[in-house]
Every structure is written in structure tokens, then in C-alpha cells.
Scaffold this motif. Structure first.
Motif, PDB file in Angstrom:
ATOM      1  N   LEU A 151     -11.567   3.797   2.174  1.00  0.00           N
ATOM      2  CA  LEU A 151     -12.557   3.176   1.311  1.00  0.00           C
ATOM      3  C   LEU A 151     -11.900   2.201   0.337  1.00  0.00           C
ATOM      4  N   ALA A 152     -10.705   2.516  -0.130  1.00  0.00           N
ATOM      5  CA  ALA A 152     -10.029   1.655  -1.104  1.00  0.00           C
ATOM      6  C   ALA A 152      -9.861   0.242  -0.567  1.00  0.00           C
ATOM      7  N   GLY A 153      -9.442   0.113   0.689  1.00  0.00           N
ATOM      8  CA  GLY A 153      -9.249  -1.202   1.270  1.00  0.00           C
ATOM      9  C   GLY A 153     -10.548  -1.973   1.377  1.00  0.00           C
ATOM     10  N   SER A 167       0.871  -1.171   0.000  1.00  0.00           N
ATOM     11  CA  SER A 167       0.000   0.000   0.000  1.00  0.00           C
ATOM     12  C   SER A 167       0.910   1.223   0.000  1.00  0.00           C
ATOM     13  N   SER A 168       0.734   2.098  -0.967  1.00  0.00           N
ATOM     14  CA  SER A 168       1.668   3.221  -1.116  1.00  0.00           C
ATOM     15  C   SER A 168       1.756   4.091   0.129  1.00  0.00           C
ATOM     16  N   LYS A 169       0.650   4.233   0.859  1.00  0.00           N
ATOM     17  CA  LYS A 169       0.684   5.108   2.028  1.00  0.00           C
ATOM     18  C   LYS A 169       1.531   4.531   3.154  1.00  0.00           C
ATOM     19  N   ASP A 170       1.895   3.233   3.073  1.00  0.00           N
ATOM     20  CA  ASP A 170       2.753   2.614   4.084  1.00  0.00           C
ATOM     21  C   ASP A 170       4.230   2.856   3.826  1.00  0.00           C
ATOM     22  N   MET A 171       4.568   3.411   2.674  1.00  0.00           N
ATOM     23  CA  MET A 171       5.974   3.526   2.289  1.00  0.00           C
ATOM     24  C   MET A 171       6.624   4.765   2.888  1.00  0.00           C
ATOM     25  N   ARG A 173      -5.203   4.084  -9.391  1.00  0.00           N
ATOM     26  CA  ARG A 173      -5.581   4.420  -8.014  1.00  0.00           C
ATOM     27  C   ARG A 173      -7.070   4.176  -7.778  1.00  0.00           C
ATOM     28  N   GLU A 174      -7.363   3.636  -6.606  1.00  0.00           N
ATOM     29  CA  GLU A 174      -8.736   3.461  -6.166  1.00  0.00           C
ATOM     30  C   GLU A 174      -9.246   4.775  -5.569  1.00  0.00           C
ATOM     31  N   ASP A 175     -10.484   4.762  -5.117  1.00  0.00           N
ATOM     32  CA  ASP A 175     -11.093   5.896  -4.429  1.00  0.00           C
ATOM     33  C   ASP A 175     -10.230   6.271  -3.216  1.00  0.00           C
ATOM     34  N   VAL A 176      -9.871   7.539  -3.094  1.00  0.00           N
ATOM     35  CA  VAL A 176      -8.944   7.970  -2.039  1.00  0.00           C
ATOM     36  C   VAL A 176      -9.648   8.289  -0.722  1.00  0.00           C
ATOM     37  N   ARG A 177     -10.964   8.297  -0.693  1.00  0.00           N
ATOM     38  CA  ARG A 177     -11.671   8.803   0.475  1.00  0.00           C
ATOM     39  C   ARG A 177     -11.565   7.887   1.702  1.00  0.00           C
ATOM     40  N   ASP A 178     -11.666   8.507   2.865  1.00  0.00           N
ATOM     41  CA  ASP A 178     -11.879   7.783   4.110  1.00  0.00           C
ATOM     42  C   ASP A 178     -13.376   7.600   4.311  1.00  0.00           C
ATOM     43  N   VAL A 179     -13.720   6.590   5.105  1.00  0.00           N
ATOM     44  CA  VAL A 179     -15.117   6.396   5.476  1.00  0.00           C
ATOM     45  C   VAL A 179     -15.220   6.257   6.983  1.00  0.00           C
ATOM     46  N   GLY A 188      -0.562   9.028  -0.915  1.00  0.00           N
ATOM     47  CA  GLY A 188      -0.500   7.665  -1.430  1.00  0.00           C
ATOM     48  C   GLY A 188      -1.722   6.821  -1.183  1.00  0.00           C
ATOM     49  N   GLN A 189      -2.692   7.304  -0.439  1.00  0.00           N
ATOM     50  CA  GLN A 189      -3.845   6.480  -0.082  1.00  0.00           C
ATOM     51  C   GLN A 189      -4.596   6.012  -1.329  1.00  0.00           C
ATOM     52  N   GLY A 190      -4.952   4.733  -1.344  1.00  0.00           N
ATOM     53  CA  GLY A 190      -5.707   4.170  -2.445  1.00  0.00           C
ATOM     54  C   GLY A 190      -4.870   3.620  -3.582  1.00  0.00           C
TER      55      GLY A 190
END
Length: 311
Positions: A174-176, A84-88, A104-110, A200-202
């Protein structure tokens, strides 16, 4: 590409990580006409997976989810790593490179509520769980009355804790959820403009040994150029700010044709102070524009703002 040697893909062992690794494998199969038997998914345990009782900022930060996998790459025990890019971390180890990004998937949080559907509907002082300092800081800006607690574990673990009543709500990417086929768990979708994502999220990224012609050719065929350009910019923004798990930072870049738009934000962990910037320019200047956005925030916030994060 028709080589006969096995292609070993390294990944963490969570359901989400495995879903991402299989997506990469399936795209490589389609791009190169290779059978599933040409690949091996190699599951590796990371310190970030094993340590569940403390915030990442107390035990080493983002590298906890990648160190063992990167060591396996450097030692030649795997050929590609899926993250997951945000983990890098902002800097990858010498000898390695991020070679490709999937679309890239949807970047939003839910928000996922146990008894209410929205953050606004939570009762006064309700307990909400999140492992992300960014999400905590943004949530504190919306609802300073809430009791925020550290919520570690994979998606299934967090949802189980929520169902058990340990908290009244939690926040997830949301991507996960979409990659796990669990989007229906979301009770409120948070607008990326007011609740911006992590850099990087998503986005799923592929890491390999730098200069390895075989893996470069493999990955190049499934690299999404738009995602690559945007993620390069978001990571540059993070690098200027020396981002770590101690620093609440949000970033969201988008491309519309040849136009690049970027929204960057920094917050104090308690959410009481926030600085943000929007910048726009040509696609070819995306990285430089994001770096400029970071420098603007540094100048606006002042050095003391960043020192406070480290205390």
C-alpha cells in the motif's frame, strides 16, 4: 546547513523510486533551507531492474536492487542513496551505513483484483501474480487452490499486466501505491496482524558513506526516531534468521510511547508450515527483543525447517 557543493542523491529509475528520492530531497530542502538547485537526482540502473524474467532468488537476491548504487556511493559519485528499506540486505557493504529513515507509511499489503474485489471472491484455481515469496506463502495459506505465478516489474508494469488479463489479481504494498497517488487501485486492504508485512515495508531509508560528517548532518535533520528504532529491530530479526529472497519472513514492529511491540513470522514457501511470535517490552530494548523473537522461532521450528528453504 549552507554548503554550496552539489548534493547528489542516487536512486533507481522507476516512478516509485524517483518519488521517494524527491521526497528525501524536499525534506532536506525544508530542513536545511536549501534550494532545489543544491541537489542532483542521479538515476542508476540496477541488475534487479534489468532482470525481469526470473525470481530474485534465482539471480542473487535483494542486493540486485542496491549493488550499483552502493558502488557509486563508495566511489564518491553520489553522496546519498535512497532505498525502499525492504530491498536492503541485512548487511550493508563495509564503508557504508544506513543513516536515516523517513516516517513510515502504511505497512499493509493490498490485493488488486481484475474482476473481483477480494481474495475470498477469486474463483477456484484463479491465477494470481506476485514476486514476493512471503506474499505467495501467506496467500497459499489462505487459498491453497490458487495458481500463483512470478510477477516481476515496477508498479505500473504489474498493473498493466493485470489489466491485460495475464492474472486475475496481484498483491502490492500500500505504501508504494500511496506514494504514487494510486491508492484507489487497491480492491482489498489486508490486515497486518493476519497478513504481516516484510521487514522494513513502508519505510524509505537513506544510505551514505560511514563517518561522512557532511552527509550525517544532512540526514540527521530528517531522520524519524521512531521509524529508525523499529527498523533497526526488524533488520536485527531478519539478520538472526539469515533472511534472503529464499526465505518467507514477515516482521512488524510498532512503538506506542515507550512500549515496543513486535510480531514475527516464518513460513515455508508452500505456506503449509508457519511459526509466529509476539513480544513486547521497552523501547530501549527493541533490537534485543526482536533478536530474541527470531531465536524463539528458530528453536520452535527446528533446524530442518530452515534447511528446507535452501533446497
Amino acid at each position: 546547513m549552507t554548503g554550496t557543493s552539489l548534493i547528489r542523491i542516487g536512486t533507481r529509475g522507476s516512478r516509485l523510486a524517483l518519488a521517494q528520492a524527491h521526497e528525501v530531497r524536499d525534506r532536506l530542502m525544508a530542513a536545511h533551507g536549501l534550494p532545489a538547485e543544491a541537489f542532483e537526482i542521479v538515476v542508476l540502473s540496477t541488475a534487479g531492474d534489468r532482470i525481469q524474467d526470473r525470481p530474485l532468488s534465482e539471480v542473487g537476491g535483494k542486493g540486485l536492487f542496491t549493488q550499483e548504487i552502493e558502488e557509486s556511493l563508495l566511489e564518491g559519485r553520489i553522496d546519498l542513496a535512497v532505498h525502499s528499506s525492504k530491498d536492503m540486505a541485512t548487511q550493508v557493504p563495509d564503508g557504508l551505513a544506513l543513516t536515516a529513515y523517513l516516517p513510515r507509511e502504511d505497512v499493509r499489503d493490498v490485493f488488486i483484483g481484475r474482476r473481483v474485489e477480494t481474495i475470498a471472491d477469486l474463483p477456484l484455481g484463479a491465477r494470481v501474480g506476485s514476486a514476493s515469496l512471503r506474499r505467495q506463502a501467506l496467500l497459499r495459506r489462505l487459498r491453497p487452490d490458487l495458481d500463483l505465478v512470478i510477477f516481476r516489474g515496477n508498479v505500473q508494469t504489474r498493473l498493466a499486466k493485470l489489466a491485460a488479463g495475464e492474472v486475475e489479481g496481484t498483491l502490492l504494498a500500500l505504501a508504494g501505491l500511496k506514494r504514487l497517488g494510486n491508492e484507489a487501485a487497491a480492491t482489498e486492504f489486508l490486515d497486518a496482524a493476519s497478513f504481516p508485512p516484510a521487514p522494513g515495508q513502508g519505510a524509505i531509508c537513506i544510505e551514505a558513506r560511514a563517518g561522512d560528517a557532511r552527509t550525517d548532518a544532512l540526514a540527521a535533520a530528517i531522520d524519524d526516531a521512531d521509524t529508525h528504532a523499529v527498523l533497526k529491530a526488524e533488520r536485527a530479526f531478519l539478520a538472526v534468521l539469515d533472511g534472503s529472497c529464499r526465505t518467507p519472513i514477515a516482521a512488524h514492529g510498532t512503538l506506542n510511547g515507550d512500549r515496543f511491540r513486535f510480531h514475527g513470522m516464518i513460513l515455508t514457501p508452500d505456506g503449509t508450515r508457519m511459526h509466529e511470535t509476539h513480544i513486547e517490552g521497552e523501547r530501549g530494548e527493541a533490537k534485543e527483543l526482536a533478536e530474541d523473537a527470531a531465536l524463539r522461532l528458530v528453536a520452535e521450528a527446528g533446524a530442518a525447517f530452515f534447511e528446507d528453504w535452501k533446497r
